[in-house]
Design a protein around this motif. Structure first.
Motif, short mmCIF file in Angstrom:
data_model
loop_
_atom_site.label_atom_id
_atom_site.label_comp_id
_atom_site.label_asym_id
_atom_site.label_seq_id
_atom_site.Cartn_x
_atom_site.Cartn_y
_atom_site.Cartn_z
N ALA A 1 -6.29 -17.44 -0.42
CA ALA A 1 -6.52 -17.43 1.20
C ALA A 1 -6.00 -15.74 1.32
O ALA A 1 -5.26 -15.98 2.97
CB ALA A 1 -5.32 -18.56 1.97
N SER A 2 -6.31 -14.77 0.93
CA SER A 2 -6.32 -14.23 1.10
C SER A 2 -7.85 -12.78 0.67
O SER A 2 -8.62 -13.22 0.83
CB SER A 2 -4.88 -13.16 1.31
N LEU B 1 4.66 -14.04 0.36
CA LEU B 1 4.24 -14.19 1.83
C LEU B 1 3.06 -13.37 2.09
O LEU B 1 2.34 -13.24 2.76
CB LEU B 1 4.42 -15.18 2.51
N PHE C 1 -1.25 -1.97 11.23
CA PHE C 1 -1.15 -1.85 9.50
C PHE C 1 -0.35 -1.03 9.04
O PHE C 1 0.26 -1.71 7.70
CB PHE C 1 -2.47 -0.74 9.50
N LYS D 1 -0.32 -7.34 3.73
CA LYS D 1 -0.10 -6.46 3.45
C LYS D 1 -1.45 -5.39 3.42
O LYS D 1 -2.05 -4.81 3.47
CB LYS D 1 1.22 -6.02 2.40
N SER E 1 -4.58 -7.90 2.55
CA SER E 1 -5.53 -8.49 3.98
C SER E 1 -5.95 -7.71 4.94
O SER E 1 -7.03 -6.76 5.62
CB SER E 1 -5.65 -9.57 5.00
N THR E 2 -4.44 -6.60 5.38
CA THR E 2 -5.15 -5.61 6.35
C THR E 2 -5.49 -4.34 5.65
O THR E 2 -6.42 -3.78 6.71
CB THR E 2 -3.41 -4.93 7.01
N ASN F 1 -3.27 0.85 14.12
CA ASN F 1 -2.84 1.81 12.95
C ASN F 1 -1.64 1.68 12.69
O ASN F 1 -1.01 0.72 11.83
CB ASN F 1 -2.61 3.18 13.55
N ALA G 1 -5.94 -8.24 11.73
CA ALA G 1 -4.89 -6.36 11.51
C ALA G 1 -6.27 -5.87 12.44
O ALA G 1 -5.44 -4.82 13.15
CB ALA G 1 -6.39 -6.08 10.16
N PHE H 1 2.59 -4.10 8.14
CA PHE H 1 2.46 -4.51 7.20
C PHE H 1 2.29 -3.50 5.40
O PHE H 1 3.33 -4.23 5.01
CB PHE H 1 1.41 -6.15 7.50
N ARG H 2 2.23 -2.75 5.55
CA ARG H 2 2.07 -2.15 4.75
C ARG H 2 3.22 -1.57 3.70
O ARG H 2 3.48 -1.40 2.78
CB ARG H 2 0.88 -1.35 4.84
N LEU I 1 -12.43 -12.64 0.49
CA LEU I 1 -12.35 -11.83 1.78
C LEU I 1 -14.00 -10.62 1.10
O LEU I 1 -13.20 -9.45 1.51
CB LEU I 1 -11.34 -10.67 2.53
N ALA J 1 -9.02 -4.74 5.34
CA ALA J 1 -9.73 -4.38 6.95
C ALA J 1 -10.22 -3.09 7.02
O ALA J 1 -11.64 -2.54 7.85
CB ALA J 1 -8.96 -4.84 8.48
N ARG J 2 -9.84 -2.08 7.03
CA ARG J 2 -10.10 -0.33 6.77
C ARG J 2 -10.49 -0.13 6.02
O ARG J 2 -11.71 0.95 6.05
CB ARG J 2 -8.41 -0.28 6.15
N VAL K 1 -0.27 -12.10 12.00
CA VAL K 1 -0.38 -10.82 11.73
C VAL K 1 -0.20 -10.32 12.92
O VAL K 1 -1.12 -9.80 13.89
CB VAL K 1 -1.45 -10.81 11.09
N LEU L 1 -6.49 -13.74 8.72
CA LEU L 1 -5.64 -12.45 8.50
C LEU L 1 -6.50 -10.38 8.79
O LEU L 1 -5.99 -9.77 9.16
CB LEU L 1 -5.14 -12.20 7.03
N ILE L 2 -7.34 -10.92 8.25
CA ILE L 2 -8.22 -9.40 8.02
C ILE L 2 -8.73 -9.50 9.52
O ILE L 2 -8.87 -7.85 9.97
CB ILE L 2 -9.62 -9.33 7.45
N LEU M 1 0.64 -17.91 8.27
CA LEU M 1 0.45 -16.89 8.66
C LEU M 1 -0.62 -16.58 8.90
O LEU M 1 -1.03 -15.42 9.47
CB LEU M 1 0.88 -16.05 7.39
N ALA N 1 -7.81 -16.44 4.82
CA ALA N 1 -7.81 -14.98 4.69
C ALA N 1 -8.63 -14.06 6.75
O ALA N 1 -8.30 -13.24 6.74
CB ALA N 1 -8.92 -15.23 3.52
N ASN N 2 -9.64 -14.90 6.52
CA ASN N 2 -10.52 -14.47 8.25
C ASN N 2 -9.30 -14.09 8.68
O ASN N 2 -9.81 -13.08 9.02
CB ASN N 2 -11.37 -14.77 7.77
#
Lengths: 318, 266
Positions: free
Chosen positions: B196-197, B162, A306, B167, B169-170, A303, A185, A309-310, B201, B173-174, A209, A181-182, A205, A178-179
């Protein structure tokens, strides 16, 4: 634990074996130059026939082929001055994940990737390419260097998945992924991801990213292994073939679903038939994809990543 | 596994942990926690929201977002048919219900996962609803609470599921960049891609007692290492001990704890 050749590849392997024999016997052998030419032609034709209609399950077996080139081989072919870095500064150095500093076309970059082993001893040392939390934490530490020193990140994905073990859970496998992923980003540098073999779920994954996600023609990328999916949904691991079909794990499927940006063609018969050619293709793809990213401002890069993936997912909203 | 206390029910209920036969109202009146052994019964997403928001009042959001069947996935049954059944049962909420209301007067967006909807699994609809929740929090400077209760990514949507990990997690971040609080509440069970996401977090990670929390499920681990797992492995208290959680809070105290933490972070 040497994987046997999958039956559908046997005709190809037999011809390769014959070519090897002829070549090692050299001029002292009974075969002539003409024989060699004709056997090579036979190989080309057989490959064409076998590869013209691979099922997703067969693709999966090509992606896991025991001779398939692994991350370190690509690193050594594509980059210069590779300087491997070790350890997560927290617990250990995980050999299932490699990374370091290097140069690409002379410019400094940062490279990370999963690493599988070839022989039994190395397989064990590399834990079959299944990182523990310390692996993911090493990767993010190395990628943080890239962010600090403004170097592009090149990430190679090839793992059956993150290691499912007691120790891995104790040290926070989920948190480590998880860490990543963030953190990925927000890195203000270009990130290019290349799925070279198996893209096994969250464990893949965690290095995935990126601004551009490329995938080798016969690589796979999936939410769960076909075997795992079959065990859960069909209650029968032997139905992996059906699961591979249903899950849509091949490069063309992922391109259609908007998950990857580019499919990198493999040499005839798969990357292992000509690792050098494969490395050249990857290098050219990195060059091509890095160029426009270099021009982008850090904020714009983050940006766009983001937004990329958004936008993923298919749903209705009525 | 915890049994639900919601849904059609009789006058009596048996606690799966202490085996005590309990008067149903005694359980529901105790935040759906066994008054004898503190077993936390699993609750629905709607009930969770009612319990957290002041006077049980909140406004639902993004209720029209539904999963489709982009892969044409068929195992023992087509996914499209499964969706029909579950959508009917859960009024099209998919596996997460998003509500905005006040927690001890603090305006907050809460996304509660619904385990009853295909094991709380995360597909495109869950990912989109969470992403829009984050958008809304960014727009209105709201804190976010996600109450996880999920087996992980939804296999029937393959790679799309997946990608929901990335999606959401990013998006988080914001929220971090804007210093908007995100509290992750982990309930039984929280496993796989959800753990895991976003579930791991949180600015704060808070779990209910005795919840199964992990990356790999216990069965997968047992099959891989071929040994039985130690008692209490992957339970909330185990994770607290190993540094993965800030606190383990019994359900009756959850709301007050969230309110206190949110007021300290805001």
């Amino acid at each position: 634990m040497a994987a046997p050749t999958p039956p559908f590849l046997e005709p190809i392997e037999k011809i390769r074996f014959r070519i090897n024999e002829i070549e090692s016997a050299g001029t002292s052998g009974p075969a002539t130059e003409e024989d060699l030419v004709s056997v090579r032609r036979e190989l080309d034709e057989t490959i064409k026939r076998v590869f013209s209609s691979l099922t997703p399950w067969q693709q999966c077996q090509v992606a896991r082929h025991p001779e398939r080139p692994y991350t370190m081989a690509y690193i050594h072919s594509i980059f210069t001055d590779f300087t491997e870095l070790h350890g997560d500064r927290r617990f250990a150095d995980d050999h299932a994940l490699v990374g370091g500093l290097a140069r690409f076309d002379g410019d400094p970059v940062v490279v990370v990737g999963h690493q599988k082993g070839r022989d039994t001893a190395e397989k064990l040392r590399r834990n079959f390419g299944m990182p523990r939390p310390e692996g993911y934490r090493k990767a993010i530490r190395i990628m943080e260097l890239a962010a600090r020193f403004r170097r592009p990140i090149i990430s190679f994905i090839d793992t059956p998945g993150a290691y499912p073990g007691i120790d891995a859970e104790q040290r926070g496998q989920a948190e480590a992924i998880a860490n990543n992923l963030i953190e990925m980003a927000g890195f203000p540098v270009p990130i290019i991801v290349i799925v070279t073999g198996e893209g096994g779920s969250g464990g893949a994954l965690a290095l995935g990213v990126g601004d551009r996600v490329l995938m080798l023609e016969h690589a796979i990328y999936s939410v769960i292994s076909p075997e795992g999916c079959a065990a859960i949904l069909w209650k029968d691991q032997a139905r992996a073939e059906d699961a591979a079909q249903a899950l849509r794990i091949t490069a063309p499927d992922l391109k259609k679903l908007g998950i990857i940006d580019e499919i990198l063609p493999e040499p005839a018969g798969g990357a292992h038939m000509n690792p050098g050619e494969m490395a050249d293709t990857i290098a050219a793809a990195i060059r091509r994809n890095l160029k426009p990213l270099h021009k982008a401002k850090p904020d714009a890069l983050v940006n766009r990543r983001f937004k990329k993936f958004r936008a993923m997912g298919v749903f209705t909203d009525r | 596994m915890a049994k639900e206390t919601t849904g059609p029910q009789g006058l009596w209920i048996k606690c799966p942990d202490c085996r005590e036969i309990l008067y149903h109202r005694e359980v529901t009146g105790n935040s759906h926690v066994c008054p004898r052994c503190s077993h936390h019964f699993r609750i629905s997403a709607d009930l969770r929201l009612q319990m957290l928001f002041d006077n049980g009042r909140y406004k639902k959001f993004f209720g029209k977002i539904r999963s489709s069947d982009p892969l044409g996935f068929v195992d023992s049954k087509p996914y499209s048919e499964r969706l029909k059944v579950y959508n009917k049962k859960f009024n099209g909420s998919d596996a997460v219900v998003v509500g905005q209301g006040e927690i001890c007067k603090i305006p907050t967006l809460v996304a509660a996962m619904e385990f009853g909807f295909m094991g709380g699994s995360m597909g495109s609809a869950v990912g989109e609803k969470l992403a829009r929740s984050i958008d809304r929090c960014l727009d209105r400077r709201l804190p976010l609470v996600i109450v996880s209760c999920s087996g992980g990514a939804r296999m029937q949507e393959g790679i799309l599921s997946l990608m929901q990990l990335a999606k959401v997690s990013t998006g988080l971040a914001r929220m971090r960049a804007k210093a908007l609080p995100f509290i992750s509440v982990l309930t039984d069970p929280t496993t796989g891609g959800v753990t895991a996401s976003y579930a791991m977090l949180g600015d704060l990670n808070i779990a209910e007692p005795g919840a199964l929390i992990g990356f790999a499920g216990p069965r997968v681990i047992e099959q891989t290492i071929r040994q039985t797992l130690p008692e209490g492995f992957q339970r909330s208290e185990f994770l607290l001990e190993h540094g993965m959680l800030d606190m383990v809070i019994p359900r009756p105290e959850l709301k007050a704890t969230l309110a206190r933490c949110l007021s300290l972070l805001r």
